[in-house]
Design an enzyme around this catalytic site. Structure first.
Site, short mmCIF file in Angstrom:
data_model
loop_
_atom_site.label_atom_id
_atom_site.label_comp_id
_atom_site.label_asym_id
_atom_site.label_seq_id
_atom_site.Cartn_x
_atom_site.Cartn_y
_atom_site.Cartn_z
N HIS A 15 0.84 -1.20 0.00
CA HIS A 15 0.00 0.00 0.00
C HIS A 15 0.88 1.25 0.00
O HIS A 15 1.98 1.25 0.56
CB HIS A 15 -0.89 0.03 1.25
CG HIS A 15 -1.84 -1.12 1.36
ND1 HIS A 15 -1.49 -2.30 2.01
CD2 HIS A 15 -3.10 -1.30 0.90
CE1 HIS A 15 -2.52 -3.14 1.95
NE2 HIS A 15 -3.50 -2.57 1.28
N HIS A 16 0.36 2.32 -0.58
CA HIS A 16 1.09 3.59 -0.58
C HIS A 16 1.30 4.10 0.85
O HIS A 16 0.38 4.07 1.66
CB HIS A 16 0.29 4.64 -1.39
CG HIS A 16 0.89 5.99 -1.38
ND1 HIS A 16 0.16 7.14 -1.17
CD2 HIS A 16 2.18 6.38 -1.54
CE1 HIS A 16 0.98 8.18 -1.22
NE2 HIS A 16 2.20 7.75 -1.44
N GLY A 17 2.50 4.60 1.13
CA GLY A 17 2.81 5.16 2.45
C GLY A 17 2.31 6.59 2.57
O GLY A 17 3.09 7.52 2.75
N ASP A 18 0.99 6.75 2.48
CA ASP A 18 0.39 8.09 2.38
C ASP A 18 0.60 8.96 3.62
O ASP A 18 0.91 10.15 3.51
CB ASP A 18 -1.10 7.99 2.03
CG ASP A 18 -1.90 7.15 3.03
OD1 ASP A 18 -1.28 6.36 3.78
OD2 ASP A 18 -3.14 7.29 3.07
N THR A 62 -3.93 6.63 -3.36
CA THR A 62 -2.97 7.70 -3.68
C THR A 62 -1.64 7.04 -4.08
O THR A 62 -1.57 5.84 -4.26
CB THR A 62 -2.74 8.62 -2.46
OG1 THR A 62 -2.43 7.78 -1.33
CG2 THR A 62 -3.97 9.46 -2.16
#
Ligand code: ZN
Length: 379
Positions: free
Chosen positions: A174-177, A205
């Protein structure tokens, strides 16, 4: 022969006191299994390593990143005084349930990362691994994606205050938003995230065009991958992006988020990596992590997480270990219903047409980010 580094493994038996609840994908048993597997391999009693008991983070330490009103609402919700507006803070949802001890759990995982930070920043060890950390989705005033306190962002904030320049590399599926947007407008923190495209996966994102804001332009880097991307694609992308940027940036410390949910069999994601590819990714990061704070992250198939993180920990200690899982861990593992008998998976070769598509996609993404970001680093 390379000399063994000084390392620290941060852990607590207290992790097992906390439970997100029945049916929740995040299971703390993965931490105990990782600890047991590292121990079974003798990796927690090496002369070069220390086993450190995790401590709780204080409210003041957490407040370096998190907004006081959020911390207050989280505390109240944790005491059972569910404030009506806790939903606005992402609390009490199915993803972020108010399970008993949610606050204590979050303070403990953040405390463990702060210990890793202190050990590395003070020069006592070269590398510290907190497998309970890497909860990269929480924002300053919002719980998200199973994360209440963003331990990575908290420690980076402390290091920034000390004037350090930090590179953050995130290989979770997963994106490290939470970390990216927490440091979106500063050139003091370089964030690089490899993840399944936001078009098919939470949090939606992490596109190439997200490159930072103001002084931070060029210091947020995103490499989205198509669902089905395999080891070879992931490693190719990593090798195009990490060596030039980390060399140019020359960070004082490197923080890595080593989520193990990019695996082929992870129930929440659609990438197609193996434990072998995951370990290679960690090995490719190592030369750039002179002062290295390593954090855990996602990982929802309990068969993969202990094998992935044990491989990572063996690499951090530059210690080769046999591929066959040792007894008595193997018996426990099989009793739990897992079938793997080895650390490293066999190679996985996806179907040719989807593979071709994933390659086309990644080449395009890397080409675009090289145009957008590399010039900001003199590349
Ligand atoms: Zn994840």
């Amino acid at each position: 022969m390379t000399t063994a580094p000084q390392t620290a493994f941060i852990y607590s038996d207290r992790y097992q006191q906390f439970d997100y609840g029945p049916g929740h994908p995040l299971q703390n048993a993965r931490l105990a299994l990782t600890y047991e597997l590292c121990k079974a391999y003798g990796l927690l009693s090496l002369p070069c390593t220390r086993l450190i008991q995790a401590r709780d983070a204080t409210e003041e330490e957490v407040a370096a990143f998190h907004r006081p009103d959020y911390v207050e609402v989280f505390r109240a919700a944790d005491r059972g005084q569910a404030p009506a507006h806790m939903w606005e803070y992402g609390l009490g949802t199915s993803d972020n349930p108010m399970f008993p001890g949610a606050y204590a759990w979050s303070a403990l995982t953040t405390g463990a990362s702060l210990q890793a930070m202190e050990l590395v920043d003070s020069g006592q060890v070269e590398c510290a691994f907190n497998i309970s950390g890497g909860l990269h989705h929480a924002a300053a005033a919002r719980a998200a994606g199973f994360c209440y306190f963003n331990d990575a962002a908290v420690i980076i904030k402390h290091l920034v205050r000390r004037g350090r320049r930090i590179a953050y590399v995130d290989i979770d599926a997963h994106h490290g938003d939470g970390v990216q947007f927490g440091f979106y407008d500063t050139e003091q923190v370089l964030t690089i995230s490899f993840h399944e495209s936001g078009e098919s996966l939470f949090p939606g994102t992490g596109f190439v065009e997200e490159i930072g804001r103001g002084r931070g332009i060029g210091y947020a880097v995103n490499v989205p991958l198509l669902a089905g991307s395999d080891d070879e694609i992931f490693l190719w992308a990593l090798d195009q992006v990490v060596p030039p940027l980390l060399t140019a940036f020359n960070a004082d410390l490197v923080v890595t988020q080593l989520g193990a949910d990019s695996h082929l069999t992870d129930p929440l994601t659609n990438l197609a990596m193996t434990t072998t590819g995951f370990a290679e990714a960690v090995r490719h990061l190592q030369p750039f992590c002179r002062k290295w704070i390593a954090l855990g992250g996602g990982g929802y198939n309990l068969e993969n997480v202990p094998r992935s993180w044990t491989l990572a920990w063996s690499i951090m200690n530059r210690c080769d270990i046999p591929n066959d899982l040792p007894e008595p861990f193997l018996s426990t593992f099989h009793r739990l219903g897992f079938r793997s008998s080895r650390l490293r998976d066999d190679a996985y070769v996806p179907e040719a047409s989807s593979r071709e598509q994933a390659w086309r996609y990644v080449r395009e993404q890397v080409y675009r980010l090289q145009k957008l970001v590399f010039p900001h680093h003199g590349l």
